[in-house]
Design a protein around this motif. Structure first.
Motif, mmCIF file in Angstrom:
data_model
loop_
_atom_site.group_PDB
_atom_site.id
_atom_site.type_symbol
_atom_site.label_atom_id
_atom_site.label_comp_id
_atom_site.label_asym_id
_atom_site.label_seq_id
_atom_site.Cartn_x
_atom_site.Cartn_y
_atom_site.Cartn_z
ATOM 1 N N ASN A 1 60.429 38.534 35.060
ATOM 2 C CA ASN A 1 60.413 39.756 36.110
ATOM 3 C C ASN A 1 58.745 39.849 36.488
ATOM 4 O O ASN A 1 57.873 39.750 35.642
ATOM 5 C CB ASN A 1 60.511 40.961 35.159
ATOM 6 C CG ASN A 1 61.906 40.988 34.583
ATOM 7 O OD1 ASN A 1 62.890 41.446 35.333
ATOM 8 N ND2 ASN A 1 62.279 40.624 33.400
ATOM 9 N N TYR A 2 58.587 39.979 37.833
ATOM 10 C CA TYR A 2 57.187 40.068 38.148
ATOM 11 C C TYR A 2 56.950 41.460 38.645
ATOM 12 O O TYR A 2 57.795 42.082 39.270
ATOM 13 C CB TYR A 2 56.940 39.161 39.302
ATOM 14 C CG TYR A 2 55.625 39.349 39.983
ATOM 15 C CD1 TYR A 2 54.668 38.730 39.315
ATOM 16 C CD2 TYR A 2 55.548 40.048 41.153
ATOM 17 C CE1 TYR A 2 53.129 38.888 39.797
ATOM 18 C CE2 TYR A 2 54.090 40.222 41.527
ATOM 19 C CZ TYR A 2 53.157 39.600 40.995
ATOM 20 O OH TYR A 2 51.716 39.728 41.679
ATOM 21 N N LYS B 1 51.131 39.871 45.800
ATOM 22 C CA LYS B 1 52.277 39.213 45.819
ATOM 23 C C LYS B 1 52.251 38.173 44.674
ATOM 24 O O LYS B 1 51.329 37.603 44.441
ATOM 25 C CB LYS B 1 52.593 38.746 47.211
ATOM 26 C CG LYS B 1 51.880 37.726 47.745
ATOM 27 C CD LYS B 1 52.225 36.968 48.925
ATOM 28 C CE LYS B 1 51.699 35.773 49.561
ATOM 29 N NZ LYS B 1 51.732 34.607 48.692
ATOM 30 N N ASN B 2 53.751 37.836 44.479
ATOM 31 C CA ASN B 2 53.699 36.912 43.264
ATOM 32 C C ASN B 2 53.413 35.631 43.714
ATOM 33 O O ASN B 2 53.876 34.987 44.918
ATOM 34 C CB ASN B 2 55.343 36.896 42.811
ATOM 35 C CG ASN B 2 55.402 35.983 41.645
ATOM 36 O OD1 ASN B 2 54.733 35.340 41.071
ATOM 37 N ND2 ASN B 2 56.494 35.948 41.073
ATOM 38 N N THR C 1 58.635 30.091 41.841
ATOM 39 C CA THR C 1 59.951 30.853 41.732
ATOM 40 C C THR C 1 59.926 32.197 40.915
ATOM 41 O O THR C 1 59.215 32.650 40.342
ATOM 42 C CB THR C 1 60.815 29.745 40.600
ATOM 43 O OG1 THR C 1 62.170 30.134 40.608
ATOM 44 C CG2 THR C 1 60.154 29.924 39.237
ATOM 45 N N THR C 2 61.068 33.038 41.299
ATOM 46 C CA THR C 2 61.079 34.253 40.827
ATOM 47 C C THR C 2 62.297 34.584 39.873
ATOM 48 O O THR C 2 62.500 35.347 39.172
ATOM 49 C CB THR C 2 61.276 35.201 41.836
ATOM 50 O OG1 THR C 2 62.534 34.737 42.851
ATOM 51 C CG2 THR C 2 60.251 35.357 43.221
#
Length: 299
Positions: free
Chosen positions: A46-47, A36-37, A41-42
């Motif tokens: 792009n992750y 998981k990232n 913040t997302t």
């Protein structure tokens, strides 16, 4: 807009690059890491969760993205673990680099890669970029192999060699020397610290900035990145204690011989930083000055 792909984005350097590049709005950022990232913040990039050692998946994803730059921060850096698990070490430190080189060639993409002082034997540091490598450990061997793959590839590349990287980011999976010494002394633990190995530690913020400068100027070649003063690891620990106002009497010097580590370490590395300062326009400071900057950031 430059498309920038960061491998190992959950790590210390990966997250520090996101800290540095996201506010700029001139980069389209693609962050790749396992699981998981971990970045808080997302927004604004792009992750992708990916096993970077899976050549096929990596190849497909990179070709979809078509980046202008790849910054490879992914590596197995635990020196003793590399000695013990050579296959795993090769997968991340050598084969992944070969895969990134292959895809960079197809996409005409500039690869920025992180290497290490451990490619040297430590007999005559501080080292210039063109000094002869002679690694003592399997970790050093794997990083030298990755350098050679890049140097012989014909692609546009920047190799940034660095030493003992430290700093703090969100949700860290690995410790570093500064946080380890600081936490141990805060808990009142006595620490035995090796006094006959010499290094120039690197504040991760400076390493991230070196990546950005290399990218913005499309600078090619090999560059050294670290602080500018050679210190024994014992002196490094003492300075950490002093800057964070902790008890230096808890630090006990020992020799490498008594440590019994799996992998051999170079006695004295350190870098000559003249080329990097001139060509990347970076101004390196002493470890003590960098520690004060780090302390401010923590506060």
């Amino acid at each position: 807009m430059k498309k920038v792909l960061i491998t190992g984005s959950n790590g210390l350097l990966g997250q520090s690059l996101l800290d540095l590049l996201l506010p700029e709005h001139e980069y389209q950022i693609f962050a790749l890491s396992k699981g998981k990232n971990r970045y808080p913040t997302t927004k604004g990039y792009n992750y992708f969760s990916i096993d970077l050692t899976d050549k096929k998946s990596l190849d497909t994803l990179v070709k979809q993205i078509q980046p202008n730059f790849i910054i490879n921060t992914a590596a197995m850096t635990n020196v003793d673990a590399c000695e013990e698990f050579k296959e795993e070490c090769d997968k991340i430190n050598v084969e992944l680099v070969q895969n990134l080189v292959d895809v960079s060639k197809k996409l005409d993409c500039h690869l920025i890669h992180i290497s290490t002082d451990f490619i040297f034997d430590g007999n005559d540091g501080p080292y210039k970029e063109n000094d002869k490598a002679n690694p003592l450990s399997y970790y050093g061997v794997s990083k030298l192999k990755s350098e050679e793959i890049i140097l012989n590839s014909g692609i546009d590349y920047t190799i940034l060699r660095t030493i003992l990287v430290y700093g703090k980011v969100h949700d860290m999976s690995r410790n570093n020397i500064v946080l380890w010494v600081k936490k141990s002394l805060e808990e009142g633990k006595e620490l035995t610290i090796v006094e006959d190995q010499y290094r120039m530690p690197t504040y991760v913020v400076d390493l991230a900035l070196a990546c950005k400068k290399a990218m913005d100027a499309k600078v090619k070649g090999v560059f050294n990145v670290s602080s500018n003063t050679l210190l024994s690891i014992y002196e490094i620990a003492q300075q950490i204690a002093e800057v964070f106002e902790l008890d230096t009497s808890l630090l006990k010097p020992i020799s490498t011989q008594t440590l019994n580590q799996k992998a051999k370490r170079p006695a004295k590395t350190g870098f000559n930083l003249a080329k990097t300062e001139k060509e990347l326009g970076l101004h390196f400071k002493s470890f003590r000055e960098d520690l004060h900057r780090f302390k401010q950031k923590l506060n």
